[in-house]
Design a protein around this motif. Structure first.
Motif, PDB file in Angstrom:
ATOM      1  N   SER A  61      24.801 -27.547  48.009  1.00 54.89           N
ATOM      2  CA  SER A  61      26.059 -27.550  48.287  1.00 54.89           C
ATOM      3  C   SER A  61      27.392 -28.189  46.415  1.00 54.89           C
ATOM      4  N   GLY A  62      27.576 -26.548  46.750  1.00 56.23           N
ATOM      5  CA  GLY A  62      27.583 -26.404  45.360  1.00 56.23           C
ATOM      6  C   GLY A  62      27.459 -26.960  43.818  1.00 56.23           C
ATOM      7  N   VAL A  63      26.263 -27.109  43.414  1.00 53.66           N
ATOM      8  CA  VAL A  63      25.855 -27.839  42.616  1.00 53.66           C
ATOM      9  C   VAL A  63      26.316 -27.148  41.564  1.00 53.66           C
ATOM     10  N   SER A  64      26.168 -27.641  40.700  1.00 51.62           N
ATOM     11  CA  SER A  64      25.992 -27.142  38.365  1.00 51.62           C
ATOM     12  C   SER A  64      24.747 -27.608  37.858  1.00 51.62           C
ATOM     13  N   VAL A  65      24.953 -26.256  37.369  1.00 52.42           N
ATOM     14  CA  VAL A  65      23.641 -26.167  36.095  1.00 52.42           C
ATOM     15  C   VAL A  65      24.409 -26.762  34.875  1.00 52.42           C
ATOM     16  N   ARG A  66      23.030 -26.689  33.705  1.00 48.85           N
ATOM     17  CA  ARG A  66      24.366 -26.823  32.121  1.00 48.85           C
ATOM     18  C   ARG A  66      22.754 -25.540  31.499  1.00 48.85           C
ATOM     19  N   ALA A  67      24.079 -24.422  31.668  1.00 48.87           N
ATOM     20  CA  ALA A  67      22.902 -23.526  30.883  1.00 48.87           C
ATOM     21  C   ALA A  67      23.909 -22.250  30.220  1.00 48.87           C
ATOM     22  N   PRO A  68      23.221 -21.782  28.570  1.00 48.71           N
ATOM     23  CA  PRO A  68      23.791 -20.627  28.327  1.00 48.71           C
ATOM     24  C   PRO A  68      24.494 -19.814  29.423  1.00 48.71           C
ATOM     25  N   LEU A  69      25.295 -19.263  29.760  1.00 45.38           N
ATOM     26  CA  LEU A  69      25.661 -18.107  30.824  1.00 45.38           C
ATOM     27  C   LEU A  69      24.546 -16.616  30.418  1.00 45.38           C
ATOM     28  N   VAL A  70      25.039 -16.351  29.045  1.00 45.62           N
ATOM     29  CA  VAL A  70      24.520 -14.812  28.942  1.00 45.62           C
ATOM     30  C   VAL A  70      22.751 -14.873  29.144  1.00 45.62           C
ATOM     31  N   SER A  71      22.096 -15.910  29.041  1.00 47.85           N
ATOM     32  CA  SER A  71      20.802 -15.978  28.625  1.00 47.85           C
ATOM     33  C   SER A  71      20.491 -16.543  29.921  1.00 47.85           C
ATOM     34  N   PHE A  72      21.320 -17.448  30.729  1.00 54.23           N
ATOM     35  CA  PHE A  72      21.066 -17.371  32.751  1.00 54.23           C
ATOM     36  C   PHE A  72      21.178 -16.284  33.192  1.00 54.23           C
ATOM     37  N   THR A  73      21.764 -15.209  33.249  1.00 54.52           N
ATOM     38  CA  THR A  73      22.612 -13.859  33.652  1.00 54.52           C
ATOM     39  C   THR A  73      21.542 -12.981  33.033  1.00 54.52           C
ATOM     40  N   GLN A  74      20.692 -13.043  31.980  1.00 61.43           N
ATOM     41  CA  GLN A  74      20.183 -11.550  32.167  1.00 61.43           C
ATOM     42  C   GLN A  74      18.263 -12.245  32.978  1.00 61.43           C
ATOM     43  N   MET A  75      18.155 -13.881  32.687  1.00 60.45           N
ATOM     44  CA  MET A  75      17.065 -14.276  33.144  1.00 60.45           C
ATOM     45  C   MET A  75      17.010 -13.798  34.210  1.00 60.45           C
ATOM     46  N   LEU A  76      18.220 -13.918  35.638  1.00 57.71           N
ATOM     47  CA  LEU A  76      17.577 -13.552  36.724  1.00 57.71           C
ATOM     48  C   LEU A  76      17.831 -11.772  36.859  1.00 57.71           C
ATOM     49  N   LEU A  77      18.558 -11.391  36.164  1.00 59.40           N
ATOM     50  CA  LEU A  77      18.492  -9.681  36.373  1.00 59.40           C
ATOM     51  C   LEU A  77      17.202  -9.150  35.976  1.00 59.40           C
ATOM     52  N   ASP A  78      16.132 -10.093  35.327  1.00 62.03           N
ATOM     53  CA  ASP A  78      14.952  -9.685  34.486  1.00 62.03           C
ATOM     54  C   ASP A  78      13.800  -9.896  35.939  1.00 62.03           C
ATOM     55  N   LEU A  79      14.363 -11.388  36.701  1.00 61.77           N
ATOM     56  CA  LEU A  79      13.414 -11.220  37.972  1.00 61.77           C
ATOM     57  C   LEU A  79      13.770 -10.585  38.919  1.00 61.77           C
ATOM     58  N   LEU A  80      15.387 -10.101  39.075  1.00 59.25           N
ATOM     59  CA  LEU A  80      15.600  -9.366  40.249  1.00 59.25           C
ATOM     60  C   LEU A  80      14.874  -7.670  39.749  1.00 59.25           C
ATOM     61  N   ASP A  81      14.920  -7.352  38.812  1.00 58.57           N
ATOM     62  CA  ASP A  81      14.024  -5.979  38.402  1.00 58.57           C
ATOM     63  C   ASP A  81      12.238  -6.002  38.618  1.00 58.57           C
ATOM     64  N   ASN A  82      11.750  -7.071  38.054  1.00 58.61           N
ATOM     65  CA  ASN A  82      10.280  -7.360  38.245  1.00 58.61           C
ATOM     66  C   ASN A  82      10.511  -7.064  39.808  1.00 58.61           C
ATOM     67  N   ALA A  83      10.915  -7.682  41.046  1.00 55.27           N
ATOM     68  CA  ALA A  83      11.088  -8.052  42.225  1.00 55.27           C
ATOM     69  C   ALA A  83      10.988  -6.863  42.765  1.00 55.27           C
ATOM     70  N   TRP A  84      11.603  -6.006  42.196  1.00 56.01           N
ATOM     71  CA  TRP A  84      12.582  -4.878  42.207  1.00 56.01           C
ATOM     72  C   TRP A  84      11.583  -3.876  42.318  1.00 56.01           C
ATOM     73  N   ARG A  85      10.311  -3.645  41.338  1.00 51.68           N
ATOM     74  CA  ARG A  85       9.591  -3.297  40.970  1.00 51.68           C
ATOM     75  C   ARG A  85       7.973  -3.454  41.512  1.00 51.68           C
ATOM     76  N   ALA A  86       7.927  -4.658  42.095  1.00 52.32           N
ATOM     77  CA  ALA A  86       6.963  -4.952  42.604  1.00 52.32           C
ATOM     78  C   ALA A  86       6.947  -4.348  44.380  1.00 52.32           C
ATOM     79  N   ASN A  87       8.307  -4.566  44.771  1.00 55.13           N
ATOM     80  CA  ASN A  87       8.587  -3.748  46.458  1.00 55.13           C
ATOM     81  C   ASN A  87       8.061  -2.349  46.188  1.00 55.13           C
ATOM     82  N   ALA A  88       8.638  -1.464  45.133  1.00 54.24           N
ATOM     83  CA  ALA A  88       8.339  -0.420  45.092  1.00 54.24           C
ATOM     84  C   ALA A  88       6.735  -0.460  44.637  1.00 54.24           C
ATOM     85  N   ALA A  89       6.304  -1.058  44.257  1.00 54.83           N
ATOM     86  CA  ALA A  89       4.552  -0.409  44.162  1.00 54.83           C
ATOM     87  C   ALA A  89       4.120  -0.594  46.199  1.00 54.83           C
TER      88      ALA A  89
END
Length: 416
Positions: free
Chosen positions: A295-323
């Motif tokens: 319901s609209g919660v917030s977190v304290r995070a470094p914006l760039v690092s958090f975004t890069q982390m999520l992109l890395d996890l999505l890349d890993n999921a995409w590679r796993a699906n490709a296999a």
């Protein structure tokens, strides 16, 4: 097998016994004068004190010579000996009406702090038996003209108090153990970060030495690839790809993603941040289903690092699906309990191999030929820097899931 906690516990019991012996010796004369200790029982009283002193010296000796290890069983034996000796002394000096009778309850509390599991159960039963013996056929001392409280009423009260003290101290001991484990986890995390910082310093020093020959190698390989005689050569193509992977890994190593705790933390609304990151990633990958139960919660995070982390996890999921030719990637946001929000990235891949599970939180472990092994490491380190945790698991039917558990930030501090 000896543990440091058991050795400390035995040492504590032996030290406390010396203090108890000193107190009993000092109480002999007042007990005789006030009528708590009859004169015909003085010899027996002093014999018990002497035997306790001798037993303490012998216990110290066998421990010093390592004839016996300081185990839980040895600790139980020491505590039981103290309880039995105290019971005998109390029987000679007023039984359950002796002002020092609550020391048996103190022993129960001490056992709750030092013993665990079956040994604690045995010790509680032993103390209950000791209380029965103390109340079995008590002799009212001369100091008391009448029995103030019947034994049938005094024993149940003391037994209830004993169980209460044991339960309370056992809970306190459990809380102390839990805090010790948490402290060890924090120390290990700090040590891991310190080791990686040291590695980063070394890597930075060597990076310039590696960069020059690597660039030369790539230029020479590219020149050879333009040769008509070598056009389409599989070995040459593989060598070019390998050099490119080396360059990417070196570049990633120098991007300082390894110390997210040094980044600039801000408070951000989680749902819009995740949605914006996913939409940008979908443009050249695949579709992602976002399930938002928050319901609209917030977190304290470094914006760039958090975004890069999520992109890395999505890349890993995409590679796993490709296999496995999977198609579905799901990002789930929910609040399982107060003050906590979880972010899950699910795929339909083959699941996490044992190598990844065993080395979660360590860099350079990857099952992909083109991977640097820093994606999950970066996510793991960033989660801990944010005060949360990360775990990986296989889905119940197909695929795998990476779960980030993060603390919710204070309300009213959202940075857009």
């Amino acid at each position: 097998m000896t543990s440091n906690d058991d050795a400390v516990g035995v040492d504590l019991v032996l030290r406390l016994r010396w203090w108890a012996l000193g107190g009993q010796a000092l109480a002999v004369w007042p007990a005789l004068r006030l009528g708590w200790l009859p004169g015909d029982r003085l010899l027996s009283f002093m014999a018990i004190i002497a035997f306790m002193a001798l037993f303490t010296v012998v216990s110290r000796g066998v421990l010093a010579r390592r004839r016996i290890d300081a185990t839980k069983g040895f600790l139980f034996f020491q505590l039981a000996f103290d309880a039995l000796s105290l019971t005998l002394l109390l029987m000679l000096t007023g039984g359950p009406w002796n002002p020092f009778a609550p020391l048996l309850l103190f022993h129960g509390a001490l056992g709750a702090l030092l013993l665990r599991g079956a040994w604690l159960t045995y010790y509680v039963l032993f103390l209950a038996w000791a209380l029965v013996v103390l109340h079995w056929d008590p002799v009212v001392p001369q100091a008391l003209y009448s029995q103030p409280t019947p034994s049938a009423q005094l024993y149940p009260a003391q037994a209830v108090l004993l169980l209460f003290l044991v339960g309370l101290l056992a809970w306190i001991a459990h809380q102390i153990d839990a805090r010790k484990k948490e402290l060890e986890r924090v120390r290990e995390s700090r040590h891991r970060i310190d080791r990686l910082r040291a590695f980063g310093v070394i890597a930075t020093g060597f990076s310039h030495e590696f960069a020059t020959p690597l660039a030369t190698l790539r230029l020479r390989l590219a020149r050879l690839a333009r040769n008509d005689l070598l056009e389409g050569n599989a070995d040459l193509k593989e060598a070019i790809e390998a050099s490119a992977r080396c360059e990417r890994s070196l570049r990633t190593l120098l991007q300082r993603q390894m110390a997210p705790e040094e980044a600039d933390f801000g408070t951000h609304a989680l749902s819009p941040l995740v949605a914006q990151t996913v939409r940008g990633w979908e443009s050249d990958k695949s579709k992602v289903e976002i399930v938002d139960l928050t319901s609209g919660v917030s977190v304290r995070a470094p914006l760039v690092s958090f975004t890069q982390m999520l992109l890395d996890l999505l890349d890993n999921a995409w590679r796993a699906n490709a296999a496995t030719r999977g198609e579905s990637i799901t990002v789930l946001l929910e609040c399982p309990r107060e003050g906590i929000v979880t972010l899950r990235v699910k795929d339909e891949g083959p699941g996490f191999p044992a190598l990844i599970r065993e080395n979660l939180g360590s860099p350079f472990f990857s099952t992909h030929a083109e991977g640097s092994g820093l994606g999950l490491y970066h996510a793991h380190t960033l989660c801990h820097a944010m005060g949360g945790s990360l775990r990986v698991e296989d889905a119940s039917e197909r695929g795998s899931c990476v779960q980030l558990e993060l603390p919710i930030a204070n309300e009213g501090r959202t940075d857009e």
